[in-house]
Write a protein that holds these residues in place. Structure first.
Motif, PDB file in Angstrom:
ATOM      1  N   TRP A  49       1.616   3.347  -3.665  1.00 59.27           N
ATOM      2  CA  TRP A  49       0.287   3.662  -2.899  1.00 59.27           C
ATOM      3  C   TRP A  49      -0.315   2.248  -2.650  1.00 59.27           C
ATOM      4  CZ3 TRP A  49      -4.782   3.186  -3.708  1.00 59.27           C
ATOM      5  CH2 TRP A  49      -5.786   3.738  -2.712  1.00 59.27           C
ATOM      6  N   VAL A  50      -0.467   1.362  -3.560  1.00 57.60           N
ATOM      7  CA  VAL A  50      -1.233   0.136  -3.351  1.00 57.60           C
ATOM      8  C   VAL A  50      -0.502  -0.784  -2.352  1.00 57.60           C
ATOM      9  CG1 VAL A  50      -1.941  -2.024  -4.730  1.00 57.60           C
ATOM     10  CG2 VAL A  50      -2.310   0.039  -5.608  1.00 57.60           C
ATOM     11  N   LYS A  51       0.633  -0.979  -2.603  1.00 53.81           N
ATOM     12  CA  LYS A  51       1.643  -1.833  -1.758  1.00 53.81           C
ATOM     13  C   LYS A  51       1.394  -1.134   0.080  1.00 53.81           C
ATOM     14  CE  LYS A  51       4.906  -3.754  -4.526  1.00 53.81           C
ATOM     15  NZ  LYS A  51       6.402  -3.723  -5.023  1.00 53.81           N
ATOM     16  N   GLU A  52       1.361   0.115  -0.011  1.00 56.56           N
ATOM     17  CA  GLU A  52       1.113   0.511   1.316  1.00 56.56           C
ATOM     18  C   GLU A  52      -0.228   0.484   1.703  1.00 56.56           C
ATOM     19  OE1 GLU A  52       0.734   4.977   3.352  1.00 56.56           O
ATOM     20  OE2 GLU A  52       2.490   4.775   2.065  1.00 56.56           O
ATOM     21  N   LYS A  53      -1.239   0.671   0.890  1.00 56.32           N
ATOM     22  CA  LYS A  53      -2.469   0.379   1.081  1.00 56.32           C
ATOM     23  C   LYS A  53      -2.860  -1.037   1.580  1.00 56.32           C
ATOM     24  CE  LYS A  53      -7.388   1.404  -0.033  1.00 56.32           C
ATOM     25  NZ  LYS A  53      -7.769   1.762   1.400  1.00 56.32           N
ATOM     26  N   TYR A  54      -2.370  -1.930   0.803  1.00 59.70           N
ATOM     27  CA  TYR A  54      -2.917  -3.358   0.713  1.00 59.70           C
ATOM     28  C   TYR A  54      -1.754  -4.388   1.246  1.00 59.70           C
ATOM     29  CZ  TYR A  54      -7.076  -2.404  -1.812  1.00 59.70           C
ATOM     30  OH  TYR A  54      -8.350  -1.828  -2.324  1.00 59.70           O
ATOM     31  N   GLY A  55      -0.633  -3.885   1.620  1.00 58.18           N
ATOM     32  CA  GLY A  55       0.459  -4.780   2.070  1.00 58.18           C
ATOM     33  C   GLY A  55       1.098  -5.328   0.852  1.00 58.18           C
ATOM     34  N   VAL A  56       2.053  -6.233   1.210  1.00 56.96           N
ATOM     35  CA  VAL A  56       2.734  -6.804  -0.247  1.00 56.96           C
ATOM     36  C   VAL A  56       2.308  -8.269  -0.322  1.00 56.96           C
ATOM     37  CG1 VAL A  56       4.752  -5.443  -0.009  1.00 56.96           C
ATOM     38  CG2 VAL A  56       4.719  -7.301   1.411  1.00 56.96           C
ATOM     39  N   LYS A  57       1.703  -8.955   0.655  1.00 60.38           N
ATOM     40  CA  LYS A  57       1.075 -10.437   0.480  1.00 60.38           C
ATOM     41  C   LYS A  57      -0.001 -10.264  -0.540  1.00 60.38           C
ATOM     42  CE  LYS A  57       2.440 -11.955   4.895  1.00 60.38           C
ATOM     43  NZ  LYS A  57       2.574 -13.080   5.789  1.00 60.38           N
ATOM     44  N   SER A  58       0.246 -10.608  -1.759  1.00 62.40           N
ATOM     45  CA  SER A  58      -0.562 -10.578  -2.607  1.00 62.40           C
ATOM     46  C   SER A  58      -0.236 -11.547  -3.997  1.00 62.40           C
ATOM     47  CB  SER A  58      -1.246  -9.157  -3.218  1.00 62.40           C
ATOM     48  OG  SER A  58      -0.211  -8.576  -3.758  1.00 62.40           O
ATOM     49  N   THR A  59      -0.996 -11.811  -4.793  1.00 65.72           N
ATOM     50  CA  THR A  59      -0.417 -12.159  -6.014  1.00 65.72           C
ATOM     51  C   THR A  59      -0.634 -11.139  -7.128  1.00 65.72           C
ATOM     52  OG1 THR A  59      -1.331 -14.265  -5.737  1.00 65.72           O
ATOM     53  CG2 THR A  59      -1.183 -13.863  -8.010  1.00 65.72           C
ATOM     54  N   TRP A  60       0.540 -10.734  -7.727  1.00 65.27           N
ATOM     55  CA  TRP A  60       0.737  -9.421  -8.381  1.00 65.27           C
ATOM     56  C   TRP A  60       1.305  -9.859  -9.821  1.00 65.27           C
ATOM     57  CZ3 TRP A  60       1.202  -4.506  -5.547  1.00 65.27           C
ATOM     58  CH2 TRP A  60       1.403  -3.423  -6.320  1.00 65.27           C
TER      59      TRP A  60
ATOM     60  N   ALA B 275     -16.127 -14.911  -5.757  1.00 65.48           N
ATOM     61  CA  ALA B 275     -16.401 -16.344  -5.519  1.00 65.48           C
ATOM     62  C   ALA B 275     -15.940 -16.698  -3.973  1.00 65.48           C
ATOM     63  CB  ALA B 275     -15.496 -17.235  -6.365  1.00 65.48           C
ATOM     64  N   GLU B 276     -15.106 -15.997  -3.230  1.00 66.50           N
ATOM     65  CA  GLU B 276     -15.017 -15.948  -1.927  1.00 66.50           C
ATOM     66  C   GLU B 276     -14.896 -14.821  -1.161  1.00 66.50           C
ATOM     67  OE1 GLU B 276     -13.965 -18.651  -0.536  1.00 66.50           O
ATOM     68  OE2 GLU B 276     -13.821 -19.976  -2.196  1.00 66.50           O
ATOM     69  N   PRO B 277     -15.561 -14.724  -0.051  1.00 67.80           N
ATOM     70  CA  PRO B 277     -15.934 -13.473   0.580  1.00 67.80           C
ATOM     71  C   PRO B 277     -14.719 -12.244   0.868  1.00 67.80           C
ATOM     72  CG  PRO B 277     -16.435 -15.107   2.065  1.00 67.80           C
ATOM     73  CD  PRO B 277     -15.922 -15.720   0.777  1.00 67.80           C
ATOM     74  N   ASN B 278     -13.592 -13.152   1.014  1.00 66.96           N
ATOM     75  CA  ASN B 278     -12.272 -12.298   1.508  1.00 66.96           C
ATOM     76  C   ASN B 278     -11.715 -11.710   0.291  1.00 66.96           C
ATOM     77  OD1 ASN B 278     -13.078 -12.242   4.125  1.00 66.96           O
ATOM     78  ND2 ASN B 278     -12.119 -14.387   4.348  1.00 66.96           N
ATOM     79  N   ARG B 279     -12.128 -12.063  -1.071  1.00 68.76           N
ATOM     80  CA  ARG B 279     -11.060 -11.656  -2.163  1.00 68.76           C
ATOM     81  C   ARG B 279     -11.138 -10.226  -2.512  1.00 68.76           C
ATOM     82  NH1 ARG B 279     -11.903 -16.748  -6.283  1.00 68.76           N
ATOM     83  NH2 ARG B 279     -10.249 -18.206  -5.420  1.00 68.76           N
ATOM     84  N   LYS B 280     -10.058  -9.815  -2.968  1.00 68.87           N
ATOM     85  CA  LYS B 280     -10.225  -8.366  -3.394  1.00 68.87           C
ATOM     86  C   LYS B 280      -9.122  -8.213  -4.784  1.00 68.87           C
ATOM     87  CE  LYS B 280     -11.498  -4.321  -3.434  1.00 68.87           C
ATOM     88  NZ  LYS B 280     -12.984  -4.139  -3.529  1.00 68.87           N
ATOM     89  N   LEU B 281      -9.682  -7.782  -5.771  1.00 68.46           N
ATOM     90  CA  LEU B 281      -9.116  -7.485  -6.932  1.00 68.46           C
ATOM     91  C   LEU B 281      -8.805  -6.060  -7.025  1.00 68.46           C
ATOM     92  CD1 LEU B 281      -8.191  -8.469  -9.901  1.00 68.46           C
ATOM     93  CD2 LEU B 281     -10.776  -7.656 -10.503  1.00 68.46           C
ATOM     94  N   VAL B 282      -7.251  -5.800  -7.175  1.00 69.55           N
ATOM     95  CA  VAL B 282      -6.949  -4.319  -7.507  1.00 69.55           C
ATOM     96  C   VAL B 282      -6.393  -4.353  -8.896  1.00 69.55           C
ATOM     97  CG1 VAL B 282      -5.328  -2.612  -6.648  1.00 69.55           C
ATOM     98  CG2 VAL B 282      -6.364  -4.073  -4.983  1.00 69.55           C
ATOM     99  N   VAL B 283      -6.802  -3.397  -9.453  1.00 69.77           N
ATOM    100  CA  VAL B 283      -6.592  -3.042 -11.006  1.00 69.77           C
ATOM    101  C   VAL B 283      -5.779  -1.748 -11.165  1.00 69.77           C
ATOM    102  CG1 VAL B 283      -7.090  -3.048 -13.460  1.00 69.77           C
ATOM    103  CG2 VAL B 283      -8.387  -4.548 -11.794  1.00 69.77           C
ATOM    104  N   ILE B 284      -4.574  -1.796 -11.810  1.00 70.45           N
ATOM    105  CA  ILE B 284      -3.840  -0.398 -11.630  1.00 70.45           C
ATOM    106  C   ILE B 284      -3.406  -0.170 -13.090  1.00 70.45           C
ATOM    107  CG2 ILE B 284      -1.629   0.619 -10.993  1.00 70.45           C
ATOM    108  CD1 ILE B 284      -1.349  -1.397  -8.931  1.00 70.45           C
ATOM    109  N   GLY B 285      -3.917   1.006 -13.724  1.00 70.30           N
ATOM    110  CA  GLY B 285      -3.589   1.438 -15.106  1.00 70.30           C
ATOM    111  C   GLY B 285      -3.055   2.805 -15.201  1.00 70.30           C
ATOM    112  N   THR B 286      -1.974   3.113 -15.961  1.00 72.19           N
ATOM    113  CA  THR B 286      -1.384   4.245 -16.136  1.00 72.19           C
ATOM    114  C   THR B 286      -2.564   5.069 -17.206  1.00 72.19           C
ATOM    115  OG1 THR B 286       0.670   3.558 -15.727  1.00 72.19           O
ATOM    116  CG2 THR B 286       0.576   5.933 -16.730  1.00 72.19           C
ATOM    117  N   ASP B 287      -2.739   6.360 -16.828  1.00 68.51           N
ATOM    118  CA  ASP B 287      -3.576   7.153 -17.669  1.00 68.51           C
ATOM    119  C   ASP B 287      -2.862   7.869 -18.808  1.00 68.51           C
ATOM    120  OD1 ASP B 287      -5.389   8.788 -18.931  1.00 68.51           O
ATOM    121  OD2 ASP B 287      -5.926   9.885 -17.020  1.00 68.51           O
ATOM    122  N   ILE B 288      -3.150   7.168 -19.960  1.00 67.38           N
ATOM    123  CA  ILE B 288      -2.522   7.782 -21.047  1.00 67.38           C
ATOM    124  C   ILE B 288      -3.287   8.401 -21.976  1.00 67.38           C
ATOM    125  CG2 ILE B 288      -0.673   5.669 -21.150  1.00 67.38           C
ATOM    126  CD1 ILE B 288      -2.650   4.565 -23.739  1.00 67.38           C
ATOM    127  N   THR B 289      -4.391   8.809 -21.476  1.00 67.50           N
ATOM    128  CA  THR B 289      -5.448   9.516 -22.573  1.00 67.50           C
ATOM    129  C   THR B 289      -5.607  11.008 -22.334  1.00 67.50           C
ATOM    130  OG1 THR B 289      -7.190   9.413 -20.642  1.00 67.50           O
ATOM    131  CG2 THR B 289      -7.080   7.707 -22.037  1.00 67.50           C
TER     132      THR B 289
END
Length: 149
Positions: free
Chosen positions: A15-26, A85-99
């Motif tokens: 889902w993240v790859k489809e939404k944001y594309g694959v050009k990222s630091t992963w 720090a930069e206007p075009n930066r985006k942070l995406v955090v993925i975590g599996t729900d184990i709770t």
């Protein structure tokens, strides 16, 4: 920051790859990459951090719950500084729900589950957007600002 959670093998990565594309630091805990609180040297406009629950489990092997949460919040704050720090930066955090489900019998697994739940609450509180992915479908449960991500 965009926080994505959901069950194991429910399509979060796709889902993240489809939404944001694959050009990222992963950076992925599933590929034995270490949790990095300092990400200032990353020059990509999109940073994806995957497998948060694995990094949290490593913290619980060394520290009590209070210290784990303290270290975790320091990392989140550093990530947010990087993002802002930069206007075009985006942070995406993925975590599996184990709770959810049965509470583990082992003390160390209960600690891991508790710390992960608190860490996800902290992430959700600081995130601009929070999505839950189940069976490849997203449900947005939080969105602040103008909705542009």
């Amino acid at each position: 920051m965009h926080f994505i959670t959901g069950g194991a093998f429910n399509g979060k990565r796709a889902w993240v790859k489809e939404k944001y594309g694959v050009k990222s630091t992963w950076l992925s805990a599933y590929q034995d990459q270490f949790l990095r609180a300092d990400i200032n040297q990353i020059e990509s406009d999109l940073l994806v951090l995957e497998g948060i629950e694995i990094w949290l489990k490593e913290l619980t092997k060394t520290y009590d719950s209070y210290r784990c949460r303290e270290i975790w919040n320091t990392a989140i704050n550093n990530w947010l500084i990087w993002e802002k720090a930069e206007p075009n930066r985006k942070l995406v955090v993925i975590g599996t729900d184990i709770t959810k489900g049965i509470v583990p019998v082992e003390k160390e697994n209960r600690l891991w589950r508790d710390v992960t739940g608190w860490a996800y609450q902290d992430l959700a509180a600081k995130a601009d957007k929070v999505d839950i992915i189940w069976y490849g479908l997203n449900q947005t449960i939080k969105q602040t600002g103008d909705g542009k991500l």
